[in-house]
Every structure is written in C-alpha cells, then in structure tokens.
Design a protein around this motif. Structure first.
Motif, PDB file in Angstrom:
ATOM      1  N   GLY A   1      34.293  70.121  47.175  1.00  0.00           N
ATOM      2  CA  GLY A   1      34.864  69.151  46.247  1.00  0.00           C
ATOM      3  C   GLY A   1      36.190  69.586  45.658  1.00  0.00           C
ATOM      4  N   LYS A   2      36.268  69.663  44.359  1.00  0.00           N
ATOM      5  CA  LYS A   2      37.516  69.964  43.654  1.00  0.00           C
ATOM      6  C   LYS A   2      38.006  71.365  43.993  1.00  0.00           C
ATOM      7  N   ARG A   3      39.322  71.496  44.206  1.00  0.00           N
ATOM      8  CA  ARG A   3      39.919  72.791  44.570  1.00  0.00           C
ATOM      9  C   ARG A   3      41.031  73.139  43.594  1.00  0.00           C
ATOM     10  N   LYS A   4      41.256  74.435  43.444  1.00  0.00           N
ATOM     11  CA  LYS A   4      42.322  74.915  42.576  1.00  0.00           C
ATOM     12  C   LYS A   4      43.535  75.265  43.423  1.00  0.00           C
ATOM     13  N   TYR A   5      44.640  74.595  43.153  1.00  0.00           N
ATOM     14  CA  TYR A   5      45.843  74.804  43.941  1.00  0.00           C
ATOM     15  C   TYR A   5      46.734  75.869  43.309  1.00  0.00           C
ATOM     16  N   ALA A   6      47.638  76.402  44.108  1.00  0.00           N
ATOM     17  CA  ALA A   6      48.518  77.477  43.649  1.00  0.00           C
ATOM     18  C   ALA A   6      49.407  76.997  42.505  1.00  0.00           C
ATOM     19  N   GLU A   7      49.637  77.893  41.559  1.00  0.00           N
ATOM     20  CA  GLU A   7      50.553  77.589  40.459  1.00  0.00           C
ATOM     21  C   GLU A   7      51.982  77.704  40.962  1.00  0.00           C
ATOM     22  N   VAL A   8      52.765  76.671  40.700  1.00  0.00           N
ATOM     23  CA  VAL A   8      54.145  76.662  41.187  1.00  0.00           C
ATOM     24  C   VAL A   8      55.110  76.980  40.048  1.00  0.00           C
ATOM     25  N   LEU A   9      56.307  77.364  40.427  1.00  0.00           N
ATOM     26  CA  LEU A   9      57.334  77.743  39.463  1.00  0.00           C
ATOM     27  C   LEU A   9      57.890  76.496  38.781  1.00  0.00           C
ATOM     28  N   ARG A  10      57.802  76.460  37.453  1.00  0.00           N
ATOM     29  CA  ARG A  10      58.265  75.296  36.699  1.00  0.00           C
ATOM     30  C   ARG A  10      59.570  75.559  35.953  1.00  0.00           C
ATOM     31  N   ASP A  11      59.885  76.817  35.701  1.00  0.00           N
ATOM     32  CA  ASP A  11      61.047  77.181  34.892  1.00  0.00           C
ATOM     33  C   ASP A  11      62.332  77.043  35.715  1.00  0.00           C
ATOM     34  N   GLN A  12      63.075  75.990  35.480  1.00  0.00           N
ATOM     35  CA  GLN A  12      64.290  75.744  36.242  1.00  0.00           C
ATOM     36  C   GLN A  12      65.372  76.784  35.984  1.00  0.00           C
ATOM     37  N   LYS A  13      65.301  77.460  34.830  1.00  0.00           N
ATOM     38  CA  LYS A  13      66.291  78.504  34.536  1.00  0.00           C
ATOM     39  C   LYS A  13      66.194  79.639  35.554  1.00  0.00           C
ATOM     40  N   VAL A  14      64.966  79.937  35.986  1.00  0.00           N
ATOM     41  CA  VAL A  14      64.759  80.998  36.973  1.00  0.00           C
ATOM     42  C   VAL A  14      65.398  80.624  38.309  1.00  0.00           C
ATOM     43  N   LEU A  15      65.490  79.322  38.567  1.00  0.00           N
ATOM     44  CA  LEU A  15      66.042  78.842  39.831  1.00  0.00           C
ATOM     45  C   LEU A  15      67.547  78.600  39.782  1.00  0.00           C
ATOM     46  N   LYS A  16      68.177  78.911  38.664  1.00  0.00           N
ATOM     47  CA  LYS A  16      69.598  78.597  38.472  1.00  0.00           C
ATOM     48  C   LYS A  16      70.476  79.179  39.574  1.00  0.00           C
ATOM     49  N   ASP A  17      70.310  80.476  39.874  1.00  0.00           N
ATOM     50  CA  ASP A  17      71.167  81.113  40.875  1.00  0.00           C
ATOM     51  C   ASP A  17      70.837  80.615  42.280  1.00  0.00           C
ATOM     52  N   TYR A  18      69.546  80.381  42.559  1.00  0.00           N
ATOM     53  CA  TYR A  18      69.179  79.824  43.861  1.00  0.00           C
ATOM     54  C   TYR A  18      69.768  78.427  44.021  1.00  0.00           C
ATOM     55  N   THR A  19      69.678  77.618  42.971  1.00  0.00           N
ATOM     56  CA  THR A  19      70.193  76.246  43.029  1.00  0.00           C
ATOM     57  C   THR A  19      71.680  76.234  43.334  1.00  0.00           C
ATOM     58  N   GLN A  20      72.420  77.164  42.741  1.00  0.00           N
ATOM     59  CA  GLN A  20      73.851  77.267  43.002  1.00  0.00           C
ATOM     60  C   GLN A  20      74.110  77.669  44.457  1.00  0.00           C
ATOM     61  N   PHE A  21      73.336  78.656  44.942  1.00  0.00           N
ATOM     62  CA  PHE A  21      73.447  79.072  46.342  1.00  0.00           C
ATOM     63  C   PHE A  21      73.165  77.898  47.273  1.00  0.00           C
ATOM     64  N   ALA A  22      72.075  77.170  46.983  1.00  0.00           N
ATOM     65  CA  ALA A  22      71.663  76.059  47.836  1.00  0.00           C
ATOM     66  C   ALA A  22      72.736  74.974  47.872  1.00  0.00           C
ATOM     67  N   LYS A  23      73.340  74.704  46.727  1.00  0.00           N
ATOM     68  CA  LYS A  23      74.389  73.683  46.639  1.00  0.00           C
ATOM     69  C   LYS A  23      75.595  74.064  47.489  1.00  0.00           C
ATOM     70  N   GLU A  24      75.935  75.356  47.487  1.00  0.00           N
ATOM     71  CA  GLU A  24      77.104  75.841  48.229  1.00  0.00           C
ATOM     72  C   GLU A  24      76.828  76.013  49.719  1.00  0.00           C
ATOM     73  N   THR A  25      75.540  76.169  50.100  1.00  0.00           N
ATOM     74  CA  THR A  25      75.193  76.581  51.469  1.00  0.00           C
ATOM     75  C   THR A  25      74.619  75.466  52.321  1.00  0.00           C
ATOM     76  N   PHE A  26      73.677  74.687  51.784  1.00  0.00           N
ATOM     77  CA  PHE A  26      72.971  73.688  52.578  1.00  0.00           C
ATOM     78  C   PHE A  26      73.712  72.355  52.599  1.00  0.00           C
ATOM     79  N   ILE A  27      73.615  71.659  53.710  1.00  0.00           N
ATOM     80  CA  ILE A  27      74.082  70.284  53.780  1.00  0.00           C
ATOM     81  C   ILE A  27      73.085  69.382  53.064  1.00  0.00           C
ATOM     82  N   LYS A  28      71.807  69.633  53.292  1.00  0.00           N
ATOM     83  CA  LYS A  28      70.736  68.945  52.574  1.00  0.00           C
ATOM     84  C   LYS A  28      69.749  69.991  52.105  1.00  0.00           C
TER      85      LYS A  28
END
Length: 454
Positions: free
Chosen positions: A308-335
């Motif tokens: 029945g009910k399952r416990k799923y993995a806890e995901v990262l919610r703090d966008q501040k932690v992703l700030k540097d990755y987000t900048q990298f992704a914006k500069e690197t990926f087309i999508k």
C-alpha cells in the motif's frame, strides 16, 4: 588449463556422450564480445563508425563478436561509453529481463555492471533502476560503469538482499538475480574461478542462491518478471535452486523463453524432485555456441498483493542551495533538465522518478550525478558530461578520435571562443568537460581515468 578433477568426473557423468566435445571446448579460443550502448548511439551508426571487425551475436541485437587481436578497451569510444565489453553468453540474460521504459527494475547482484547497463539501455532513461552489489569494492566498479554508459535513472546501493526486501516489498516490475555462483562456466576465461572451485563451494553457493532468490521474490509485484541466472553448469545451483524455490513459493510459475541455436533446455534428470516444467529453463553450452556457460530461468509472479502506502525520498527544497547550479545550468544547457534534486554532502544529484526513501541504506549513487557545490561555484561531474549530447548544451569542443589522446592524458587545449564550460566530444560523442578562459580550454578529464602510460 588445469581443470579440477572432481569437476571433470561430475561433468562426464552428466554429459555422457557429449562430454568429449564439452572438454575440447576448453582448449579452443574464447570468443570476445561488445554490446552497443544505444543510449548514446544507434546500432547502424556504430557499425558505420566502428574501427573494429565485428560479427553479429545471434541472441542480442546490440551484441557483436570482435577479433582476438583487437583491443576495444583501449579505444576512445570505450571511454565515451559507446559500448560495453561483455562476454557473449552473458548478454542473453539482459535480453530475458526485457525491461521497458518507465518500469521499476532491480538488478540485485549487479557488479560489474554488464547486465545492469544492458537493462538500462532498454529503459531508455525512463523509470527507476536500482543496481545493488553487496561487496563494497565491486559496488564502486558498478557505479563507475553506470557513469561511463551515461545512465541517468539508476540508484546504486551496497546492501544485503534482506535489507532491500524490507524497504521494497512488492515494488519492482522486473528483477534480475544474476546469482553469485561456483563459476564453472567461466573456467575458460578465468583461471581464478577454476582454482577456487570445490564440491563444497558448489553446495555453499546453492544455499546462498536460495536465500537471495527468496528475498528477491518478496520485492516483485504481482504480474512481475523474475530472471534467475548463473554462470555455472552445476545442477545444484541451477535446476536444483529453481525447483526448490517453486516448491516453497506457490506465487510463481516458470515461463518458456526463446531458445536460439546452441541453447539447451534445463535437465529434469539431473536433480531429484525437479520441477515438472524445468525444461522451460535454458542452458548455454560452450561446445554448442560461441560463448561461455550460462543458465537462465524466467519466472512470473502470479499471486500476491501490492504494498500500500510508500514513503518516497525527501527532495531538496531549499532553492538557495541550488543557486550556483542554477547559474551553471542557465549558462550551459539549451534546455535545463527537469526533476527532483537531492544533496549528498556537497554532491548534487537528480533522483529518478518515484524513488522511495533511501534513508539508512548504503547508497553509492542516488541518481544522476550532476556535480559538486563548491564555494560560490558549481563544478559539473564527469557523469553529467557522459550523459549529455552536443545538441543539449550551448558549447561543445569536438576532437577526432585519432587526435584525442592528449585530452585523455589531461592536457589543456589552445582554443578561442566564449568563456565557460564546454562539452568535449570525440567524433561527436561526449567524453568529458573543458573550461575555456584566456584562449585555453582547461582540461577537466578526471585524473583517475587519464591515459597515463597508455
């Protein structure tokens, strides 16, 4: 080759008039194989680009024999993950799993990763693939091979089958148990397996295989497929284990599977109390085909209730932690890639869809490794490079395969262009990162993988 005397006596009693042909096969050259990684290249494109003489393996469409004098493990295409060097008979196992995109699949005894990466190619980066290996050093090799093949949807664990069975009851659509065995089928290519063999070890393996199979059974959802395989000829570890399992677990039945020329049937006459339909299982013999020894059984779970009910993995919610990755992704990926993030220390990963909680499990790789959060910057991982295609990023630097050795040795490259991260390619296929600044493409090929002395 010094084959164990007790092994020869045993095989002579089993094979009777086939024994001489079987024995002679040990003194014939072993066949070498590679399997095209269709996550990165189509079979037709690989055949067009391949520098090797290849011959089709009948039982797997991505599989090819290569010539003894060739060394595909020393070619840049190997570093780019365009193929996996795999024993030809072993490729039949991944075919029998028959994984589909979007499914949940477990490879329970997965190292070094040949069958895992085969399964992943069938899933086409969709779904959840759990690759487990109980031995820590072998689990690291498994993780490295998953990285080289550019697989995004795999989690790698270093756990016992019993611990995983507690966490994943009735969860998987397909499970592979490529069970640790006495290795008789590998004697021709592995002298260590030959030297370590004994009748006592055969009995020990059979007992352990039964335990592993029982745990696997509890992780399969009703209607799911369980594939059991070994690389041994021993009836105790093959027909014996499967017959005992079916006798003790009425939720399963054997499925008849496609047999190619040279594939034999399971032998009811080789064990006491054999399952009535044990001839639905398969044996691959070195004197009947171009490959080593294997045994394969395919079972379907016909009864049981889904958890029945399952416990799923806890995901990262703090966008501040992703700030540097987000900048990298914006500069690197087309999508930019979409999905849920998880942070292991300073390592950033993207979880496969529907990943259950991994808390308190020994996890080596919780998904797609994106890179490292460093002070005020994000550094992409080698795994990220190997899983990308040139059309997905803004900047690429392509090098011909006959000119790329200096990059693989770790040397930087004189270059002009926009500054930033570049996906380095060999003949149009990703192989690593470089960072351009001041007319120099700084080399970010991992030091541990560099071609030193090659």
């Amino acid at each position: 080759m010094n084959l164990p005397a007790n092994f020869l006596v045993k095989m002579k009693n089993l094979l009777k008039n086939e024994y001489e042909d079987f024995y002679k096969s040990y003194y014939e050259p072993k066949k070498q194989g590679l399997r095209v990684n269709t996550l990165k290249i189509s079979i037709d494109d690989f055949l067009e680009k391949s520098p090797f003489k290849l011959e089709k393996i009948p039982w797997v469409k991505e599989g090819f024999f290569y010539q003894d004098e060739e060394r595909p493990g020393k070619h840049p295409y190997h570093e780019a993950g365009l193929y996996y060097i795999q024993e030809p008979s072993a490729m039949a196992v991944g075919e029998m799993v028959d994984a589909k995109p979007g499914e949940k699949v477990l490879d329970l005894c997965a190292a070094p990763g040949g069958k895992t990466t085969h399964i992943a190619s069938k899933m086409n980066q969709e779904g959840f693939l759990l690759a487990n290996e109980i031995h820590p050093a072998r689990a690291k090799i498994l993780s490295q091979n998953i990285e080289r093949m550019g697989i995004k949807n795999a989690v790698v664990t270093n756990e016992t089958p019993a611990r995983l069975a507690e966490r994943f009851p009735d969860y998987f659509d397909r499970i592979l148990v490529d069970a640790p065995c006495s290795g008789e089928g590998m004697f021709r290519k592995d002298q260590d397996a030959c030297d370590e063999w004994s009748l006592e070890n055969v009995a020990l393996c059979a007992s352990r295989q039964g335990d592993i199979l029982a745990n696997a059974a509890n992780m399969l959802k009703p209607g799911g497929r369980l594939v059991y395989s070994t690389c041994t000829f021993s009836p105790e570890e093959n027909e014996g284990v499967i017959s005992h399992f079916l006798k003790n677990d009425s939720r399963f039945k054997l499925e008849r599977i496609e047999a190619y020329e040279g594939f034999g049937k399971g032998r009811e006459d080789w064990i006491p109390d054999a399952a009535s339909d044990i001839d639905k299982t398969l044996r691959l013999w070195p004197h009947k085909l171009q490959g080593e020894g294997h045994y394969i059984a395919v079972l379907t779970k016909i009864d049981g209730e889904e958890e029945g009910k399952r416990k799923y993995a806890e995901v990262l919610r703090d966008q501040k932690v992703l700030k540097d990755y987000t900048q990298f992704a914006k500069e690197t990926f087309i999508k930019q890639p979409q999905g849920d993030f998880i942070l292991f220390g300073d390592q950033l990963y993207m979880l496969p869809n529907e990943t259950l909680s991994l808390k308190n499990l020994k996890v080596l790789r919780p998904g797609w490794h994106l890179g490292t959060n460093k002070k005020n910057r994000f550094e992409p991982s080698h795994a990220l490079a190997l899983s990308l295609k040139g059309e997905e990023v803004k900047h690429t630097w392509n090098i011909a395969s006959d000119e790329i050795e200096s990059y693989l040795r770790g040397e930087s490259i004189s270059a002009k262009g926009s500054k930033g991260w570049y996906l380095v390619e060999v003949d149009g296929f990703s192989i690593g990162w470089g960072k351009l600044a001041g007319d120099m493409l700084k080399n970010h090929y991992p030091k541990g993988l560099r071609w030193v002395g090659k």
